[in-house]
Design a protein around this motif. Structure first.
Motif, PDB file in Angstrom:
ATOM      1  N   ARG A   7       0.829  -1.196   0.000  1.00 18.69           N
ATOM      2  CA  ARG A   7       0.000   0.000   0.000  1.00 18.69           C
ATOM      3  C   ARG A   7       0.870   1.256   0.000  1.00 18.69           C
ATOM      4  NH1 ARG A   7      -5.313  -1.125   1.442  1.00 18.69           N
ATOM      5  NH2 ARG A   7      -5.656  -3.223   2.236  1.00 18.69           N
ATOM      6  N   THR A   8       0.355   2.298  -0.591  1.00 19.68           N
ATOM      7  CA  THR A   8       1.025   3.588  -0.546  1.00 19.68           C
ATOM      8  C   THR A   8       0.407   4.411   0.573  1.00 19.68           C
ATOM      9  OG1 THR A   8       1.474   3.544  -2.918  1.00 19.68           O
ATOM     10  CG2 THR A   8       1.556   5.683  -1.814  1.00 19.68           C
ATOM     11  N   ALA A   9       1.243   4.809   1.503  1.00 18.61           N
ATOM     12  CA  ALA A   9       0.790   5.628   2.621  1.00 18.61           C
ATOM     13  C   ALA A   9       1.163   7.081   2.362  1.00 18.61           C
ATOM     14  CB  ALA A   9       1.420   5.142   3.920  1.00 18.61           C
ATOM     15  N   ARG A  10       0.340   7.986   2.854  1.00 20.99           N
ATOM     16  CA  ARG A  10       0.564   9.418   2.666  1.00 20.99           C
ATOM     17  C   ARG A  10       1.211   9.999   3.917  1.00 20.99           C
ATOM     18  NH1 ARG A  10      -3.789  12.443   2.458  1.00 20.99           N
ATOM     19  NH2 ARG A  10      -3.085  13.918   0.868  1.00 20.99           N
ATOM     20  N   ILE A  11       2.344  10.672   3.732  1.00 18.60           N
ATOM     21  CA  ILE A  11       3.054  11.267   4.866  1.00 18.60           C
ATOM     22  C   ILE A  11       3.157  12.775   4.679  1.00 18.60           C
ATOM     23  CG2 ILE A  11       5.304  10.748   3.787  1.00 18.60           C
ATOM     24  CD1 ILE A  11       6.455  10.548   6.648  1.00 18.60           C
ATOM     25  N   ALA A  12       2.836  13.509   5.738  1.00 16.70           N
ATOM     26  CA  ALA A  12       2.968  14.965   5.739  1.00 16.70           C
ATOM     27  C   ALA A  12       4.331  15.332   6.310  1.00 16.70           C
ATOM     28  CB  ALA A  12       1.865  15.594   6.574  1.00 16.70           C
ATOM     29  N   LEU A  13       5.124  16.017   5.520  1.00 15.22           N
ATOM     30  CA  LEU A  13       6.424  16.526   5.955  1.00 15.22           C
ATOM     31  C   LEU A  13       6.223  17.988   6.328  1.00 15.22           C
ATOM     32  CD1 LEU A  13       8.560  15.011   3.054  1.00 15.22           C
ATOM     33  CD2 LEU A  13       8.184  14.031   5.336  1.00 15.22           C
ATOM     34  N   VAL A  14       6.170  18.255   7.607  1.00  9.95           N
ATOM     35  CA  VAL A  14       5.827  19.595   8.085  1.00  9.95           C
ATOM     36  C   VAL A  14       7.098  20.384   8.363  1.00  9.95           C
ATOM     37  CG1 VAL A  14       4.637  20.923   9.862  1.00  9.95           C
ATOM     38  CG2 VAL A  14       3.660  18.756   9.050  1.00  9.95           C
ATOM     39  N   GLY A  15       7.196  21.520   7.732  1.00  9.16           N
ATOM     40  CA  GLY A  15       8.359  22.382   7.913  1.00  9.16           C
ATOM     41  C   GLY A  15       8.498  23.311   6.720  1.00  9.16           C
ATOM     42  N   ASP A  16       9.353  24.276   6.849  1.00 12.35           N
ATOM     43  CA  ASP A  16       9.548  25.272   5.797  1.00 12.35           C
ATOM     44  C   ASP A  16      10.717  24.824   4.920  1.00 12.35           C
ATOM     45  OD1 ASP A  16       7.485  26.884   6.938  1.00 12.35           O
ATOM     46  OD2 ASP A  16       8.923  27.511   8.470  1.00 12.35           O
ATOM     47  N   ARG A  17      10.384  24.089   3.869  1.00 18.60           N
ATOM     48  CA  ARG A  17      11.385  23.409   3.043  1.00 18.60           C
ATOM     49  C   ARG A  17      12.426  24.377   2.507  1.00 18.60           C
ATOM     50  NH1 ARG A  17       9.998  19.329  -2.013  1.00 18.60           N
ATOM     51  NH2 ARG A  17      12.016  18.242  -2.029  1.00 18.60           N
ATOM     52  N   SER A  18      13.694  23.966   2.649  1.00 19.55           N
ATOM     53  CA  SER A  18      14.791  24.834   2.220  1.00 19.55           C
ATOM     54  C   SER A  18      15.969  23.979   1.760  1.00 19.55           C
ATOM     55  CB  SER A  18      15.241  25.741   3.370  1.00 19.55           C
ATOM     56  OG  SER A  18      16.466  26.394   3.057  1.00 19.55           O
TER      57      SER A  18
END
Length: 245
Positions: A7-18
């Motif tokens: 299965r493909t799981a959805r992950i939230a990467l929280v942060g101000d990407r830089s």
């Protein structure tokens, strides 16, 4: 029947990407390795801290990872994402700044310490939960002792590990209050300072002041990252209806 590992799981990467944050650059390598080596496929979405403040920002995800990169543009957004993961039972990992803000969210929302602050975000506050470290851990590698029987111990598979830090702030006050309200401090450095925290009773809630995403060259994800991926896939399997047969 579909295997949960497929299965493909959805992950939230929280942060101000830089591109200037080493952890952020490492994430794509880790995701590729998890898919190729472990068949743990994660569909990752970056959520800037300002957008994380929305009520449903992370509620539909199978895991939430609050990454380093503080001070975040929106402290409240990061705290909201952590709160949702904690209350909704969404697998959660916080590293470095994510660890600090996990403690801050718990102190304010569970312990009733509404006025505690992070010195990096609010240097004029009267009551700091997160203070500047007397000896900065920027560029530091150190031994962490893990408590037997903890989630951290089951994930890492050892009661001793050497980890990398890139941090100048850590927890200090109110740790006894956090502990009394249910948090478990399960990892300590050689001076007895807290470096790992978890939440018993939650499906997967783990945070570290060190940065497991920077372990090695990215080709073999740290056990904490792999455990988050497994928890996310398990969450997706519970969420999605099983096919008949």
């Amino acid at each position: 029947m579909t295997n949960a590992a497929d299965r493909t799981a959805r992950i939230a990467l929280v942060g101000d990407r830089s591109p200037d944050v080493a952890s952020h650059a490492r994430v794509p390598l880790l995701l590729d390795s998890l898919a190729e080596r472990d068949r743990l496929v994660l569909d990752a979405y970056w959520i800037p801290s300002e957008e994380a403040a929305a009520e449903d920002a992370v509620s539909g995800f199978d895991a939430v990872w609050v990454l380093p990169g503080s001070p975040y543009r929106s402290e409240e957004g990061v705290l909201a994402a952590i709160r949702t993961a904690r209350v909704a039972g969404i697998p959660f990992l916080g590293t470095c700044g994510g660890f600090q803000h996990a403690l801050l969210e718990y102190a304010r929302d569970v312990c009733g310490l509404a006025r505690v602050a992070h010195a990096e975000n609010d240097p004029d506050a009267d009551d700091f939960l997160i203070e500047p470290l007397a000896c900065s851990l920027v560029g530091h590698e150190g031994v962490v002792t893990i408590e037997p029987g903890s989630l951290a111990q089951s994930v890492i598979g050892s009661e001793r590990t050497v980890e990398r830090y890139f941090c100048a702030y850590g927890p200090s006050r109110h740790l006894d209050t956090l502990r009394a309200h249910g948090l478990r401090f399960s990892g300590y450095d050689e001076d007895g300072h807290v470096r790992v925290v978890e939440l018993p009773g939650h499906p997967f809630f783990l945070a570290s002041l060190f940065q497991p995403e920077l372990s090695g060259d990215g080709s073999r994800p740290h056990p904490m990252v792999r455990a988050l991926a497994r928890a996310a896939v398990a969450h997706a399997a519970r969420r999605e209806p099983q096919p008949a047969g």
